[in-house]
Structures are given as C-alpha cells and as structure tokens.
Motif scaffolding. Structure first.
Motif, short mmCIF file in Angstrom:
data_model
loop_
_atom_site.label_atom_id
_atom_site.label_comp_id
_atom_site.label_asym_id
_atom_site.label_seq_id
_atom_site.Cartn_x
_atom_site.Cartn_y
_atom_site.Cartn_z
N ASP A 64 0.85 -1.21 0.00
CA ASP A 64 0.00 0.00 0.00
C ASP A 64 0.88 1.25 0.00
N LEU A 65 0.35 2.31 -0.59
CA LEU A 65 1.07 3.57 -0.55
C LEU A 65 0.98 4.13 0.88
N VAL A 66 2.12 4.36 1.53
CA VAL A 66 2.12 4.85 2.90
C VAL A 66 2.37 6.36 2.94
N LEU A 67 3.45 6.77 2.27
CA LEU A 67 3.79 8.19 2.31
C LEU A 67 3.90 8.73 0.89
N ASP A 68 3.23 9.85 0.65
CA ASP A 68 3.28 10.49 -0.65
C ASP A 68 3.75 11.94 -0.45
N VAL A 69 5.02 12.17 -0.77
CA VAL A 69 5.59 13.50 -0.62
C VAL A 69 5.38 14.24 -1.93
N GLN A 70 4.62 15.35 -1.87
CA GLN A 70 4.21 16.02 -3.11
C GLN A 70 4.86 17.40 -3.23
N THR A 71 5.85 17.49 -4.08
CA THR A 71 6.58 18.74 -4.38
C THR A 71 6.74 19.65 -3.16
N ILE A 72 7.39 19.12 -2.13
CA ILE A 72 7.57 19.95 -0.94
C ILE A 72 8.77 20.88 -1.12
N ARG A 73 8.62 22.07 -0.51
CA ARG A 73 9.64 23.09 -0.65
C ARG A 73 9.84 23.78 0.70
N LYS A 74 11.12 24.06 1.00
CA LYS A 74 11.40 24.85 2.19
C LYS A 74 12.42 25.92 1.87
N VAL A 75 12.08 27.15 2.15
CA VAL A 75 12.98 28.27 1.90
C VAL A 75 13.39 28.87 3.24
N PHE A 76 14.70 28.95 3.48
CA PHE A 76 15.23 29.66 4.65
C PHE A 76 15.82 30.97 4.14
N GLY A 77 15.16 32.07 4.38
CA GLY A 77 15.67 33.34 3.85
C GLY A 77 15.83 33.23 2.35
N GLY A 78 17.06 33.35 1.86
CA GLY A 78 17.28 33.25 0.42
C GLY A 78 17.61 31.84 -0.04
N LEU A 79 17.77 30.90 0.92
CA LEU A 79 18.24 29.55 0.58
C LEU A 79 17.07 28.60 0.38
N ASN A 118 13.86 21.80 -2.54
CA ASN A 118 13.33 22.44 -3.74
C ASN A 118 12.39 21.49 -4.49
N ASP A 119 11.10 21.55 -4.17
CA ASP A 119 10.07 20.77 -4.87
C ASP A 119 10.41 19.29 -4.97
N SER A 147 5.82 25.30 0.59
CA SER A 147 4.74 24.89 -0.31
C SER A 147 4.81 23.39 -0.51
N GLY A 148 3.81 22.85 -1.20
CA GLY A 148 3.74 21.40 -1.39
C GLY A 148 2.93 20.76 -0.29
N ASP A 149 2.80 19.45 -0.33
CA ASP A 149 2.01 18.76 0.69
C ASP A 149 2.55 17.36 0.94
N LYS A 171 -3.97 14.10 4.34
CA LYS A 171 -3.00 15.19 4.27
C LYS A 171 -2.45 15.48 5.65
N ILE A 172 -1.12 15.50 5.78
CA ILE A 172 -0.55 15.84 7.09
C ILE A 172 0.29 17.11 7.03
N GLY A 173 0.43 17.68 5.82
CA GLY A 173 1.16 18.94 5.68
C GLY A 173 0.50 20.01 6.53
N GLY A 174 1.28 20.73 7.34
CA GLY A 174 0.70 21.79 8.15
C GLY A 174 0.29 21.35 9.54
N LEU A 175 0.25 20.03 9.79
CA LEU A 175 -0.08 19.56 11.15
C LEU A 175 1.13 19.75 12.06
N ARG A 176 0.85 19.80 13.37
CA ARG A 176 1.95 19.88 14.34
C ARG A 176 2.66 18.55 14.42
N SER A 177 3.89 18.63 14.89
CA SER A 177 4.72 17.44 15.03
C SER A 177 4.03 16.34 15.85
N ARG A 178 3.38 16.71 16.96
CA ARG A 178 2.78 15.66 17.79
C ARG A 178 1.51 15.08 17.18
#
Ligand code: ADP
Ligand code: MG
Length: 588
Positions: free
Chosen positions: A338-353, A357-358, A394-396, A403-410
């Motif tokens: 079964d599909l367990v984890l689906d990482v969909q074009t996730i992005r994290k920007v720290f300042g200019g870095l 990247n997706d 961005s991304g999910d 969907k778990i994007g945006g949920l708290r760690s706990r």
C-alpha cells in the motif's frame, strides 16, 4: 534523580524522633518554618529542576494562599478548612492566567515575567485597604482538627510535616510516571518531546499549576501559624530566597527541597546571632554571606547539597514487575505494498536559501527507502518537513491517504510516523527503559493525579513491558536500567530507534542511524532494519554509509543542493554517472 524511597522512611523516622524528643519549643518553631518553606521549594524542584523553568515569583503564590484564608476567616467567618480550598482555587486561576501568558515565552523572558509578577502582587497586597496595606492582617485564628487545637508547637509541626511528606511522596510518584517522564523531557527543549507526541505547553502549565498550589498550601499554613500576614513575607526578596534554598539544596531532587529549606533556615538563624558578635554591629549581614555562599555553591556544587549526599548512597534496586502486563493495543497497519507516504513537491525556503526544492517521492508499506545526497543536500530538512518540525513553504505530504502537511509534530506522531534525530536527543539522567517508554506516551492516558496516587500502575506496567520489548527487539535488552547518558554513541542511536518503535509507527524515519557506530554495530543495525521490514514496517532512511544503504534499501532517492537528482534501485543508483559526479570529492 529518581525516587529513593528509603530516603522517605529515614525522613519519617527523623521527624517522629524530633517530635518525641524533649526539644526546646524554639526548635519546633524553626522546624515548622522549614516545613512551610519545603512545600514551596518542592514546587520549585518540579518547575526549575525538572522542567527547567526558573521562577522568582513563587512567594506571590504563597501570598495568595495566605491572604485568601486570612481575609476570608476574618471577614466572612469561614472555617480555615473551607478557605483552604477557596485559596487553592484562587491560586489555580491566577496560575493558569500567569502561566498561560508567560510559559509561551522562552529563555530569559520567563524569569523576567515571574519577577514582574512577584513585584506587582507585592505592591497590590500593600495597597489594598481591605488587606491592611503594608501592615497586613492581624488576629488570624489558629488551626484545629476534630476539636484539637494544633497551636504553634508540636501539633502544628505534625500537620505541617505530614503535609510535606505527603507532597514529597506525590511528587516522587509523579516523576516516576508517564506524565513525569513527559515533564522531565521538557528541560532539554521541546523538539524531541513533541515528536513523541507530548503536548509540551500543556505539561509546562500543569507543572506551573502544581508548583503554585504547593506554594499556596504553604501560605495557608503560614497564615494560621503566624496568625498574621503582611506583604513582606511574599515579596520579590522572598521569591528569590525560595529559589536560593532550592538551588542550594539541589534543584533537581525532591529531597533537595527539604535539604535546602533546612540548611538555609539553620544558617540564617546562626548567622543572625553570630555575625553581629563577630563584626560588632548589627545589620542584615547574613544576606551578604548568603550571596557569597550561593556563588560558591553554583561554582563548586551546581547540583546542590543533596547531590553530594546522593552520590554516597547505594543505588536503588530496580525491580521488573511488568512481565505479566497485557500488551498495548496496536494500530492497524497498511497492507504490504500500500502507498504509505506520498511526498508532493515539498519546498522549504530559509531566507534566500532553497533548502528543499520541490521534492517528491513515495514510500510503500514494507519498503526501505533511502534518501541520500552530499552534506547540506536538504535531507534532514526533508525529514523535518515530513514530521512537522518545520513548516512547509509549499507542497504537501499525504500519509495513509490523509494530508498531514501543516499539522503539528505531535499530531503527525499520533497518526503513526515516528523518527530519530541526526543528533541524538535523549534525557541523559533517565534510564534507557524510561527514555524508550517516553516513545509510548501516546499509547497511555493516565495523567498527573493518577500518577500521584499510584492509580497508574497497570498502565505503567504495560508501557514498560512495551519499552522492554522494543529494546529487546533491537538487541538492547541488556541495557534496560543503564543511565542513558552513560551509553556510547552506538547504543544511544539504537535506544532512539527503540523509542521510535514504542509509538507503534506505520512509518519510521531514521536520520543517520549508523553515524558513530562501529562495524559490528552497523551489521547489527542492518539486521534490525531488515527484520523490521520483514514485519511490514516502512522506513525512510537518511544515511551516509553507502555500504549500509546499498545493502538494506529497496529504493533510493538522491538529492543535491536541495533539488531532486534521480531515483531508482540501489543497482541503478550505483551505475548512475550523475550520482557519481554529485558525490565526487565529497563522499566516495
Ligand atoms: P543534510 O541533512 O542533507 O546534510 P540539511 O537539511 O541539514 O542537509 O540542510 C540543508 C541546507 O539547509 C543547508 O545548507 C543548511 O545550512 C540549511 N539549513 C538547515 N536548517 C536550517 C535552518 N533552520 N535555518 C537556515 N538554514 C538551514
Ligand atoms: Mg542531515
């Protein structure tokens, strides 16, 4: 740190001996004060020693307890046994308000806020006409129990010290429980605790509340002992003194609270008599001596006097009483493939870095997926995005169809994702077993009151049984009662894996589990990972050891400078010229 029960019996025997011996009344009076201080210091042990939250404002809570009962018994004619609970209720409300505001602050803001709170309450008490301004309230009645006047001597002594022993026992029981382990995890930061599903703010507020209630109880006793209250007993100076006593005694030990109160009071008495004789004039010279003592203590005995005593006591026998405990219920696991984890074009920007990247990839049940790439490629950041430690730019992320994007760690931990950390995060002064049991936090429910009253035993046994099972599963069965801080790097990393497994995850994220491991330990780790996979576990593995990665992974995702490079089977990746180019000069 942990419960040393025979200390309690020694204390009880000493207390009874004192009551029976023909000691002068002066000493009984001093011991009554010491008991009252001990209650407040006990709260500070929890607050400062256990949770790492410094408060200069505890005297203000003593004041709330004292003034509540003083005013209500004098003006409303209520019995002290009724006003006790009213005082505790008023304290609870103020503690929840003050704590709710200040405990979100970090670093030095909290101590500063408690200073402000202590100061303002002092001036409030000193300026209200109904509370007698700076003169306070006089003529408060004494306590009586079933018609027996407790007075200010041995009767009051019995009540006070009975309360202290009961409170110490409750705190010891609390620390040795699911809630207590969560509380003890707060001092080293909230990241790991939250990843284990611990609502850290909730526990901070709870500790603040308990400490305030203990202080308020002490204030109630004090008002009926002294028969008078005035603001000077509850000001900032007294708040600092309570902290001083606790630190001198041993801020992370329950017995440190009593040791500190005892020694400070005795020293103060002696100095008040001796110093004027030595110096030839009178004045508050003891304050100067206290200042010097505190500085010396912080330098040479930072863990307080009790730690000095404790080191010389035999270590406690650890008994295993959970062999017959029922197994904890397990969550339903995804079917193989079964599909367990689906990482969909996730992005994290720290300042200019753009650190991530997706990036997109998937993990299926029963698969070990390796996430590889040179240092700084964004692997750990990807982990932190999946587990909710960092927020997505961005991304999910979709886990088992949700969907778990945006949920708290706990919240993500509660859905069945557990992890280890690139830099091991553990509670060094807890045993390996206790550290691992913290991973099962979400599988228990018993709270503070159940812990204090020992009504949590069945659940505790279940949690420990599970912790032991997970440790044995990864070959750590011999280390159960070892202090976690004494372990070498290899066993520490294995302990983190056991802790993660304790949460009964459907997906396990391991960040460089083989770093710092010796050759045999790596081979053992590979065995553990294969075994977990054969049991149906899905694993996302970040690892620099290419032999291990190629050996255990079913699928590899390669990152470089935050971006996706390629993915495929280990054989495909080994042949890939792009991957070779990326690693050239860095790893291989
Ligand atoms: P890896 O785990 O692959 O070695 P990381 O995910 O730790 O890499 O880091 C990726 C990049 O993001 C690095 O350049 C790092 O300096 C940067 N980075 C990581 N965390 C932070 C942060 N909290 N703030 C700013 N930059 C960060
Ligand atoms: Mg990393």
């Amino acid at each position: 740190m942990l419960a040393r029960k025979y200390g309690l019996w020694a204390l009880v025997v000493a207390l009874i001996a004192v009551a029976v011996l023909p000691l002068p009344d002066f000493w009984i009076t001093q011991l009554n004060y010491i008991g009252l201080y001990s209650l407040t210091c006990l709260g500070l042990v929890l607050l400062t020693g256990v949770a790492g939250l410094t408060s200069f404002g505890q005297a203000a809570f003593v004041g709330i307890g004292a003034y509540s009962t003083a005013w209500l018994t004098l003006n409303a004619g209520l019995s002290p046994w009724v006003t006790l609970f009213i005082g505790l209720a008023i304290t609870a409300v103020s503690a929840l308000i003050v704590g709710g505001i200040t405990l979100r602050m970090s670093g030095h803001y909290l101590p500063l806020a408690t200073i402000a709170w202590g100061l303002s309450l002092y001036y409030l008490m000193g300026n209200i006409d109904a509370l007698g301004k700076y003169d306070g309230l006089l003529g408060i009645q004494g306590l009586s129990l079933f018609g027996w006047d407790l007075g200010q001597g041995r009767g009051f002594y019995a009540l006070t010290w009975f309360t202290v022993v009961l409170a110490a026992l409750a705190v010891l029981h609390l620390l040795d429980s699911r809630a207590g382990r969560a509380m003890r995890s707060l001092r080293t930061g909230t990241l790991m605790a939250e990843a284990m599903g611990v609502p850290t703010l909730h526990y901070k507020i709870t500790i603040f509340l308990i400490a305030a209630l203990l202080a308020s109880l002490s204030g109630w006793l004090l008002a009926h002992f002294q028969r008078t209250v005035n603001p000077s007993s509850f000001g900032l100076k007294m708040g600092i003194e309570y902290l001083f006593m606790t630190v001198v005694g041993g801020v992370s030990h329950v017995w440190g609270a009593i040791t500190g109160a005892l020694l400070t009071k005795l020293l103060e008495d002696q100095l008040q008599v001796l110093l004027p004789q030595w110096i030839g004039t009178s004045g508050s010279y003891e304050t100067i001596v206290f200042g010097i003592v505190l500085v010396l203590m912080l330098k040479y005995l930072p863990d307080g006097l009790w730690s000095f005593v404790e080191k010389r006591l035999p270590s406690p026998q650890r008994t295993v009483d959970w062999e017959r405990a029922a197994a904890l219920p397990e969550r339903t696991k995804p079917a193989h493939g079964d599909l367990v984890l689906d990482v969909q074009t996730i992005r994290k920007v720290f300042g200019g870095l753009v650190a991530v990247n997706d990036i997109s990839f998937q993990i299926k049940a029963g698969q070990i997926v390796g996430l590889i790439g040179p240092n700084g490629a964004g692997k750990s950041t990807t982990f932190n995005l999946i587990t909710g430690v960092l927020s997505l730019t961005s991304g999910d992320v979709v886990f088992r169809g949700q969907k778990i994007g945006g949920l708290r760690s706990r919240e993500i931990a509660a859905r069945g994702i557990s992890r280890t950390f690139q830099h091991v995060k553990m509670i060094a002064d807890m045993t390996v077993l206790e550290n691992v049991a913290l991973g099962a936090h979400l599988r228990g429910a018993k709270g503070v009151l159940a812990a204090m009253t020992r009504l949590n035993r069945t659940e505790e046994q279940q949690l420990f049984r599970e912790a032991q099972r997970q440790l044995e599963r990864i070959g750590m069965g011999a280390y159960l009662h070892e202090q976690a801080g004494n372990l070498a790097m290899g066993p520490q990393r294995l302990m983190e894996i056991a802790r993660a497994l304790c949460s009964d995850p459907a997906l396990l994220l391991l960040d460089e589990p083989a770093a710092g491991l010796r050759h045999q330990e790596k081979a053992a780790l590979a065995g553990v990972l294969r075994q977990l996979r054969s049991e149906g576990m899905s694993i996302l593995l970040v690892e620099h050891d290419m032999d291990l990665v190629m050996d255990v992974c079913d699928h590899l995702v390669v990152m470089e400078f935050g971006t996706f490079l390629t993915q495929g089977t280990p054989e495909f990746i080994q042949q890939s010229p792009e991957v070779r180019a990326a690693y050239l000069g860095t790893e291989h």
